[in-house]
Each structure stands twice: as structure tokens, then as C-alpha cells.
Design a protein around this motif. Structure first.
Motif, PDB file in Angstrom:
ATOM      1  N   MET A 180       0.807  -1.218   0.000  1.00  0.00           N
ATOM      2  CA  MET A 180       0.000   0.000   0.000  1.00  0.00           C
ATOM      3  C   MET A 180       0.847   1.278   0.000  1.00  0.00           C
ATOM      4  N   GLY A 181       2.159   1.150  -0.151  1.00  0.00           N
ATOM      5  CA  GLY A 181       2.986   2.338  -0.271  1.00  0.00           C
ATOM      6  C   GLY A 181       3.753   2.673   0.992  1.00  0.00           C
ATOM      7  N   LEU A 182       4.898   3.331   0.791  1.00  0.00           N
ATOM      8  CA  LEU A 182       5.794   3.643   1.894  1.00  0.00           C
ATOM      9  C   LEU A 182       5.197   4.645   2.875  1.00  0.00           C
ATOM     10  N   GLY A 183       4.607   5.709   2.350  1.00  0.00           N
ATOM     11  CA  GLY A 183       4.044   6.737   3.215  1.00  0.00           C
ATOM     12  C   GLY A 183       2.952   6.204   4.125  1.00  0.00           C
ATOM     13  N   THR A 184       2.076   5.389   3.571  1.00  0.00           N
ATOM     14  CA  THR A 184       0.998   4.837   4.392  1.00  0.00           C
ATOM     15  C   THR A 184       1.541   3.835   5.412  1.00  0.00           C
ATOM     16  N   ALA A 185       2.669   3.180   5.085  1.00  0.00           N
ATOM     17  CA  ALA A 185       3.299   2.281   6.056  1.00  0.00           C
ATOM     18  C   ALA A 185       3.805   3.075   7.256  1.00  0.00           C
ATOM     19  N   TYR A 186       4.401   4.240   7.007  1.00  0.00           N
ATOM     20  CA  TYR A 186       4.855   5.096   8.099  1.00  0.00           C
ATOM     21  C   TYR A 186       3.679   5.512   8.984  1.00  0.00           C
ATOM     22  N   ILE A 187       2.606   5.953   8.350  1.00  0.00           N
ATOM     23  CA  ILE A 187       1.431   6.388   9.104  1.00  0.00           C
ATOM     24  C   ILE A 187       0.858   5.239   9.920  1.00  0.00           C
ATOM     25  N   HIS A 188       0.783   4.071   9.301  1.00  0.00           N
ATOM     26  CA  HIS A 188       0.258   2.878   9.972  1.00  0.00           C
ATOM     27  C   HIS A 188       1.111   2.533  11.182  1.00  0.00           C
ATOM     28  N   GLY A 189       2.422   2.614  11.033  1.00  0.00           N
ATOM     29  CA  GLY A 189       3.309   2.300  12.137  1.00  0.00           C
ATOM     30  C   GLY A 189       3.246   3.326  13.254  1.00  0.00           C
ATOM     31  N   MET A 190       3.142   4.595  12.893  1.00  0.00           N
ATOM     32  CA  MET A 190       3.109   5.652  13.902  1.00  0.00           C
ATOM     33  C   MET A 190       1.907   5.553  14.832  1.00  0.00           C
ATOM     34  N   LYS A 191       0.818   5.015  14.325  1.00  0.00           N
ATOM     35  CA  LYS A 191      -0.374   4.867  15.158  1.00  0.00           C
ATOM     36  C   LYS A 191      -0.099   4.010  16.390  1.00  0.00           C
ATOM     37  N   HIS A 192       0.910   3.154  16.288  1.00  0.00           N
ATOM     38  CA  HIS A 192       1.192   2.213  17.368  1.00  0.00           C
ATOM     39  C   HIS A 192       2.478   2.563  18.115  1.00  0.00           C
ATOM     40  N   ALA A 193       3.067   3.711  17.792  1.00  0.00           N
ATOM     41  CA  ALA A 193       4.320   4.111  18.438  1.00  0.00           C
ATOM     42  C   ALA A 193       4.036   4.644  19.842  1.00  0.00           C
ATOM     43  N   SER A 194       4.755   4.141  20.833  1.00  0.00           N
ATOM     44  CA  SER A 194       4.498   4.537  22.217  1.00  0.00           C
ATOM     45  C   SER A 194       5.393   5.678  22.678  1.00  0.00           C
ATOM     46  N   GLY A 195       6.430   5.994  21.922  1.00  0.00           N
ATOM     47  CA  GLY A 195       7.390   6.996  22.373  1.00  0.00           C
ATOM     48  C   GLY A 195       7.220   8.334  21.687  1.00  0.00           C
ATOM     49  N   ASN A 196       8.116   9.265  22.009  1.00  0.00           N
ATOM     50  CA  ASN A 196       8.088  10.604  21.444  1.00  0.00           C
ATOM     51  C   ASN A 196       9.021  10.752  20.246  1.00  0.00           C
ATOM     52  N   PHE A 197       9.830   9.730  19.969  1.00  0.00           N
ATOM     53  CA  PHE A 197      10.751   9.760  18.846  1.00  0.00           C
ATOM     54  C   PHE A 197      10.617   8.475  18.040  1.00  0.00           C
ATOM     55  N   VAL A 198      10.805   8.613  16.733  1.00  0.00           N
ATOM     56  CA  VAL A 198      10.692   7.483  15.814  1.00  0.00           C
ATOM     57  C   VAL A 198      11.954   7.400  14.971  1.00  0.00           C
ATOM     58  N   VAL A 199      12.531   6.219  14.888  1.00  0.00           N
ATOM     59  CA  VAL A 199      13.623   5.979  13.943  1.00  0.00           C
ATOM     60  C   VAL A 199      13.071   5.167  12.784  1.00  0.00           C
ATOM     61  N   ILE A 200      13.267   5.679  11.589  1.00  0.00           N
ATOM     62  CA  ILE A 200      12.857   4.972  10.375  1.00  0.00           C
ATOM     63  C   ILE A 200      14.114   4.466   9.676  1.00  0.00           C
ATOM     64  N   MET A 201      14.134   3.159   9.413  1.00  0.00           N
ATOM     65  CA  MET A 201      15.319   2.559   8.785  1.00  0.00           C
ATOM     66  C   MET A 201      14.914   1.315   8.019  1.00  0.00           C
ATOM     67  N   ASP A 202      15.715   0.960   7.032  1.00  0.00           N
ATOM     68  CA  ASP A 202      15.486  -0.277   6.290  1.00  0.00           C
ATOM     69  C   ASP A 202      15.843  -1.460   7.180  1.00  0.00           C
ATOM     70  N   ALA A 203      15.032  -2.486   7.131  1.00  0.00           N
ATOM     71  CA  ALA A 203      15.256  -3.654   7.984  1.00  0.00           C
ATOM     72  C   ALA A 203      16.146  -4.695   7.332  1.00  0.00           C
ATOM     73  N   ASP A 204      16.652  -4.407   6.128  1.00  0.00           N
ATOM     74  CA  ASP A 204      17.491  -5.386   5.429  1.00  0.00           C
ATOM     75  C   ASP A 204      18.976  -5.185   5.700  1.00  0.00           C
ATOM     76  N   LEU A 205      19.294  -4.350   6.703  1.00  0.00           N
ATOM     77  CA  LEU A 205      20.665  -4.037   7.118  1.00  0.00           C
ATOM     78  C   LEU A 205      21.404  -3.129   6.138  1.00  0.00           C
ATOM     79  N   SER A 206      20.703  -2.555   5.161  1.00  0.00           N
ATOM     80  CA  SER A 206      21.297  -1.467   4.401  1.00  0.00           C
ATOM     81  C   SER A 206      21.627  -0.320   5.352  1.00  0.00           C
ATOM     82  N   HIS A 207      20.770  -0.160   6.361  1.00  0.00           N
ATOM     83  CA  HIS A 207      20.999   0.785   7.451  1.00  0.00           C
ATOM     84  C   HIS A 207      21.364  -0.028   8.687  1.00  0.00           C
ATOM     85  N   HIS A 208      22.609   0.085   9.125  1.00  0.00           N
ATOM     86  CA  HIS A 208      23.067  -0.776  10.215  1.00  0.00           C
ATOM     87  C   HIS A 208      22.738  -0.161  11.572  1.00  0.00           C
TER      88      HIS A 208
END
Length: 237
Positions: A73-101
Motif C-alpha cells: 500500500m505504499g511507503l508513506g501509508t506504512a509510516y502512518i500505519h506504524g506511527m499509530k502504534h508508536a508509544s514513544g516521542n521519537f521514531v527511527v525509520i530505517m530499512d530492515a534489510d541491514l542497508s541501514h546498520h
């Protein structure tokens, strides 16, 4: 003004279609980071959700959250979907394939603590940063795209298309509501609009390693979309 608690990341948001959350979580643990990971999985057939469920048994469902969706459904909507469940005041967005270590996470935290930044973004294009496993043409294309965008848009950051970033959650919610682009242009629009809104942005050098799992593509259609997005941002920001 809120800052990150020492060594604490309340949420790492990973949008992934690969069997890589295990390596990401292990990497976070090795960096002595208090983390919570939300995995937004768009119905991938590769067993990602099974891996996440196994991690939940080890770390608990309060630290490893699976937020599945039935289809891509797209990257932007994935961010929004994830943020709804974020419990903290800061969010780190990173690729989970270890491109971002995960080894860079303490540096992001330190930078936010030292500067009070609203956004800390990883950059490949300053001293100490770089790219591995890209051929010369890919490096030239990426570098050229960033130079062109900097010349036209003056965003105040050196790497516009990178997606390894730490956001103040309220800032992320604000800027993401203004963005309409997709793909790599979406990342560029996020940082440009944040700059235009006057948010405090700082950079840390990172080395990007291309697709430890899976493969990435850069073809003519992606370049055309990038140029169209650049024109759109030039006219609307």
C-alpha cells in the motif's frame, strides 16, 4: 523541548518484505539501545511475519510489534500505519534489510541529545559517510540526483533521498500529512518540507550497504519519477 532519554529509542519503524527483522533486532541489542520495533509487513510471501512472531516469543509483544496489512500500500501509508502504534516521542525509520546498520543508532541519539534536533538524518555524502556494493554508474546517478536537488531546492541537507532518519514523532506526523510523493521522491519531499517548515535538522555520516538481503533496482522509470518529483517540489515548496 523533549529530548531522547540516554541510550533509549522508543520505536524503530521498519517497513520490510524480507526475513531480516532478526538481524535488525540483534543489532539493536548489541548497541545497548532500549528499543521497540514495529514491523509493517504488506502481505509478503517470504516468511517475514513468521520471523517476527518468533522474535515476539523471545523479546515480548510489547517490544516487537507486528502490524500486517493485506497488500502493498505504499511507503508513506506504512509510516502512518506504524506511527499509530508508536508509544514513544521519537521514531527511527530505517530499512530492515541491514542497508541501514543499527551500529549507527547511538550516534543518532547523541546528536539529538547534543543539539535538540527535530530530525537527525543519516548522510552518505559528508566525511565519514559512503556507499558499499554500488557500481560506479549507480554512485554517479545518486550523487548527481542529490546535487541537482540541492541546487534547485536548497534544503540545507546533503543527502535528500536517504531514509535512515530519527524524527520527533510530532514533527513526523506534521510533515507526513503534507507529502504526496512516492518512492525515493517521498523521502526527498519529507526532508524538504521539514526544512521549509523551519524544523531543526542535523546530519550524521553513515555508510549505506546495498541490499544485504534482496536486490534493488534503478532504471529509467525511477529516474523519470525522480525528475518529475523534483519539478513538483520546485513548484510547491
Amino acid at each position: 523541548m523533549q529530548s531522547l532519554h540516554h541510550k533509549q529509542i522508543r520505536i524503530a519503524l521498519s517497513s520490510t518484505r524480507r526475513k531480516s527483522p532478526l538481524e535488525l533486532v540483534t543489532g539493536c541489542q548489541n548497541q545497548d539501545v532500549d528499543f521497540e520495533v514495529i514491523v509493517v509487513d504488506d502481505g509478503s510471501p517470504d516468511g517475514t511475519q513468521d520471523v517476527v512472531k518468533q522474535l515476539q516469543q523471545v523479546y515480548g509483544e510489547d517490544r516487537i510489534l507486528l502490524r500486517a496489512r493485506p497488500r502493498k500500500m505504499g511507503l508513506g501509508t506504512a509510516y502512518i500505519h506504524g506511527m499509530k502504534h508508536a508509544s514513544g516521542n521519537f521514531v527511527v525509520i530505517m530499512d530492515a534489510d541491514l542497508s541501514h546498520h543499527p551500529k549507527y543508532l547511538p550516534g543518532f541519539i547523541r546528536k539529538q541529545l547534543e543539539t535538540g534536533a527535530d530530525i537527525v538524518t543519516g548522510t552518505r555524502y559528508v566525511k565519514g559517510g559512503g556507499v558499499h556494493r554500488w557500481n560506479l554508474m549507480r554512485k554517479l546517478t545518486s550523487r548527481g540526483a542529490n546535487v541537482l536537488a540541492q541546487t534547485l531546492l536548497w534544503p540545507g541537507v546533503s543527502d535528500l533521498t536517504g531514509s535512515f532518519r530519527l524524527y520527533r514523532k510530532t514533527v513526523l506526523e506534521d510533515i507526513i500529512s503534507c507529502c504526496v510523493s512516492k518512492g525515493s521522491v517521498f523521502q526527498m519531499e519529507m526532508i524538504v518540507r521539514a526544512s521549509r517548515k523551519g524544523y531543526h535538522i542535523k546530519e550524521v555520516p553513515i555508510t549505506f550497504v546495498d541490499r544485504v538481503y534482496g536486490s534493488s533496482k534503478l532504471g529509467g522509470s525511477e529516474i523519470v519519477e525522480y525528475l518529475k518529483g523534483l519539478v513538483y517540489l520546485l513548484m510547491t515548496t
